[in-house]
Design a protein around this motif. Sequence first.
Motif, mmCIF file in Angstrom:
data_model
loop_
_atom_site.group_PDB
_atom_site.id
_atom_site.type_symbol
_atom_site.label_atom_id
_atom_site.label_comp_id
_atom_site.label_asym_id
_atom_site.label_seq_id
_atom_site.Cartn_x
_atom_site.Cartn_y
_atom_site.Cartn_z
ATOM 1 N N ILE A 215 -39.292 29.906 -44.293
ATOM 2 C CA ILE A 215 -37.988 29.833 -45.045
ATOM 3 C C ILE A 215 -37.756 28.426 -45.398
ATOM 4 C CG2 ILE A 215 -35.717 29.540 -44.026
ATOM 5 C CD1 ILE A 215 -35.965 31.417 -42.666
ATOM 6 N N ARG A 216 -38.600 27.227 -44.368
ATOM 7 C CA ARG A 216 -38.070 26.438 -45.221
ATOM 8 C C ARG A 216 -38.996 26.287 -46.329
ATOM 9 N NH1 ARG A 216 -40.378 22.194 -40.649
ATOM 10 N NH2 ARG A 216 -40.144 20.519 -42.170
ATOM 11 N N ALA B 218 -53.428 28.952 -42.875
ATOM 12 C CA ALA B 218 -52.701 28.264 -43.120
ATOM 13 C C ALA B 218 -50.821 29.207 -42.719
ATOM 14 C CB ALA B 218 -52.757 27.594 -43.487
ATOM 15 N N ILE B 219 -51.385 30.352 -43.272
ATOM 16 C CA ILE B 219 -49.569 30.762 -43.537
ATOM 17 C C ILE B 219 -49.312 31.173 -41.807
ATOM 18 C CG2 ILE B 219 -48.863 32.893 -44.416
ATOM 19 C CD1 ILE B 219 -49.900 31.867 -47.518
ATOM 20 N N GLY B 220 -50.735 31.897 -41.642
ATOM 21 C CA GLY B 220 -51.105 32.971 -40.661
ATOM 22 C C GLY B 220 -49.858 32.281 -38.708
ATOM 23 N N ARG B 221 -50.270 30.536 -38.920
ATOM 24 C CA ARG B 221 -50.171 29.709 -38.295
ATOM 25 C C ARG B 221 -48.436 29.156 -38.474
ATOM 26 N NH1 ARG B 221 -53.121 24.520 -37.830
ATOM 27 N NH2 ARG B 221 -54.922 25.177 -39.943
ATOM 28 N N LEU B 222 -47.340 30.041 -39.464
ATOM 29 C CA LEU B 222 -46.731 29.020 -39.627
ATOM 30 C C LEU B 222 -44.939 30.276 -38.650
ATOM 31 C CD1 LEU B 222 -46.256 28.456 -43.631
ATOM 32 C CD2 LEU B 222 -46.521 26.859 -41.860
ATOM 33 N N SER B 223 -44.551 29.473 -38.283
ATOM 34 C CA SER B 223 -42.904 30.409 -37.354
ATOM 35 C C SER B 223 -42.542 30.728 -39.282
ATOM 36 C CB SER B 223 -42.775 29.475 -37.141
ATOM 37 O OG SER B 223 -42.053 28.143 -37.607
ATOM 38 N N LEU B 224 -41.689 31.633 -38.716
ATOM 39 C CA LEU B 224 -40.776 32.046 -40.046
ATOM 40 C C LEU B 224 -40.253 30.965 -40.692
ATOM 41 C CD1 LEU B 224 -39.452 34.911 -41.404
ATOM 42 C CD2 LEU B 224 -37.733 35.003 -39.048
ATOM 43 N N GLN C 99 -36.530 21.258 -49.709
ATOM 44 C CA GLN C 99 -37.001 19.963 -48.118
ATOM 45 C C GLN C 99 -35.578 19.104 -49.249
ATOM 46 O OE1 GLN C 99 -39.251 16.829 -46.075
ATOM 47 N NE2 GLN C 99 -38.863 15.892 -48.889
ATOM 48 N N ASP C 100 -35.204 19.164 -50.424
ATOM 49 C CA ASP C 100 -34.199 18.884 -51.369
ATOM 50 C C ASP C 100 -34.478 18.683 -52.877
ATOM 51 O OD1 ASP C 100 -36.508 17.136 -52.957
ATOM 52 O OD2 ASP C 100 -35.555 15.438 -51.422
ATOM 53 N N MET C 101 -33.878 18.557 -53.810
ATOM 54 C CA MET C 101 -34.327 19.074 -55.599
ATOM 55 C C MET C 101 -35.432 19.395 -56.045
ATOM 56 S SD MET C 101 -32.109 20.846 -58.048
ATOM 57 C CE MET C 101 -31.876 20.316 -59.613
ATOM 58 N N TRP C 102 -36.364 17.767 -55.382
ATOM 59 C CA TRP C 102 -37.482 17.965 -55.827
ATOM 60 C C TRP C 102 -38.638 18.005 -55.020
ATOM 61 C CZ3 TRP C 102 -37.331 19.092 -61.308
ATOM 62 C CH2 TRP C 102 -36.494 18.279 -61.832
ATOM 63 N N SER C 103 -38.470 18.995 -53.867
ATOM 64 C CA SER C 103 -39.462 18.309 -53.060
ATOM 65 C C SER C 103 -39.689 19.381 -51.890
ATOM 66 C CB SER C 103 -40.044 16.723 -52.219
ATOM 67 O OG SER C 103 -38.358 16.599 -51.903
ATOM 68 N N LEU C 104 -41.221 19.600 -51.256
ATOM 69 C CA LEU C 104 -40.851 20.809 -50.401
ATOM 70 C C LEU C 104 -40.937 19.686 -49.036
ATOM 71 C CD1 LEU C 104 -43.384 23.293 -51.282
ATOM 72 C CD2 LEU C 104 -40.767 23.480 -51.120
ATOM 73 N N PRO C 105 -40.689 20.229 -47.526
ATOM 74 C CA PRO C 105 -41.150 19.613 -46.102
ATOM 75 C C PRO C 105 -42.452 19.841 -45.557
ATOM 76 C CG PRO C 105 -39.769 22.042 -46.358
ATOM 77 C CD PRO C 105 -39.724 21.715 -47.481
ATOM 78 N N ALA C 106 -42.895 18.754 -45.849
ATOM 79 C CA ALA C 106 -44.285 18.698 -45.068
ATOM 80 C C ALA C 106 -44.285 19.517 -43.523
ATOM 81 C CB ALA C 106 -44.240 16.684 -43.843
ATOM 82 N N ILE C 107 -45.663 19.933 -43.567
ATOM 83 C CA ILE C 107 -45.802 21.105 -42.199
ATOM 84 C C ILE C 107 -46.941 20.500 -41.468
ATOM 85 C CG2 ILE C 107 -45.915 23.192 -40.543
ATOM 86 C CD1 ILE C 107 -43.285 23.022 -42.504
ATOM 87 N N GLU C 108 -46.790 19.657 -40.316
ATOM 88 C CA GLU C 108 -47.733 18.506 -39.937
ATOM 89 C C GLU C 108 -48.650 19.862 -39.388
ATOM 90 O OE1 GLU C 108 -46.161 16.030 -37.461
ATOM 91 O OE2 GLU C 108 -45.218 14.426 -38.922
ATOM 92 N N GLN C 109 -47.966 21.048 -38.166
ATOM 93 C CA GLN C 109 -49.333 21.365 -37.856
ATOM 94 C C GLN C 109 -50.093 22.527 -38.446
ATOM 95 O OE1 GLN C 109 -46.059 22.156 -38.170
ATOM 96 N NE2 GLN C 109 -45.593 24.738 -37.283
ATOM 97 N N ILE C 110 -50.142 22.549 -40.609
ATOM 98 C CA ILE C 110 -51.007 22.992 -40.955
ATOM 99 C C ILE C 110 -51.715 21.901 -41.309
ATOM 100 C CG2 ILE C 110 -50.429 25.713 -40.607
ATOM 101 C CD1 ILE C 110 -48.780 24.719 -43.738
#
Length: 212
Positions: A25-26, A15-21, A31-42
């Motif tokens: 970084i995102r 999954a990490i290998g399929r992430l863009s730079l 995403q905000d104070m308490w969460s990480l963003p969703a990454i749909e492609q993985i």
Amino acid sequence: MAGFAAVDEAAIHDAIGRLSLEDKIRLLAGQDMWSLPAIEQIGLASVVMSDGPVGVRGTRWSADDPSVALPSPTALAATWNPALARAAGRLLGQEARRKGVHVLLAPTVNLHRSPLGGRHFEAYSEDPLLTAAIGTGYVCGVQDQGVAATVKHYVANDFETDRFTASAEVGERALRELYLMPFEALVTDAGAWAVMSAYNAVNGVPMTTNGP
């Protein structure tokens, strides 16, 4: 269990290998104070985190969504009862699920090394063995509910004054036998899913770095 861990690790590396730079970084920025963003492609949904050691705050402070409040971790450790600590962790894991929280930012396993430690109320004890035993019960209880426990603050963040910037000067034996011991136990014995680095440095090396 070993086979499961190996499959899991391979999936993570893939999954990490399929992430863009930009995606990486995102995730680091959040995403905000308490969460990480969703990454749909993985297939990664948004991950929600919350304090804390005595109750699950959730992502907002509101009278219409109260939290269960337990006695302080110091009081819990004074029982010398890892089974009770596991029950407390299980309750907080259930609270986390109710509030839509995936990662609980606890337990704190820094040691009570000075009466001036301003966050001792959320840590267990001056004794690394007792801290490890109670912390292991707590982590197992939280993770019994499918919620990640986060062991913190790694490492030697046992003081308040300048704790964001100071370097803790610690000899090798004391570092391993006292400060590192609870962290090692909670990772190896309880299988903690996360560890939070501390702000401080130890012997001049910032805890947020990873050497060669």
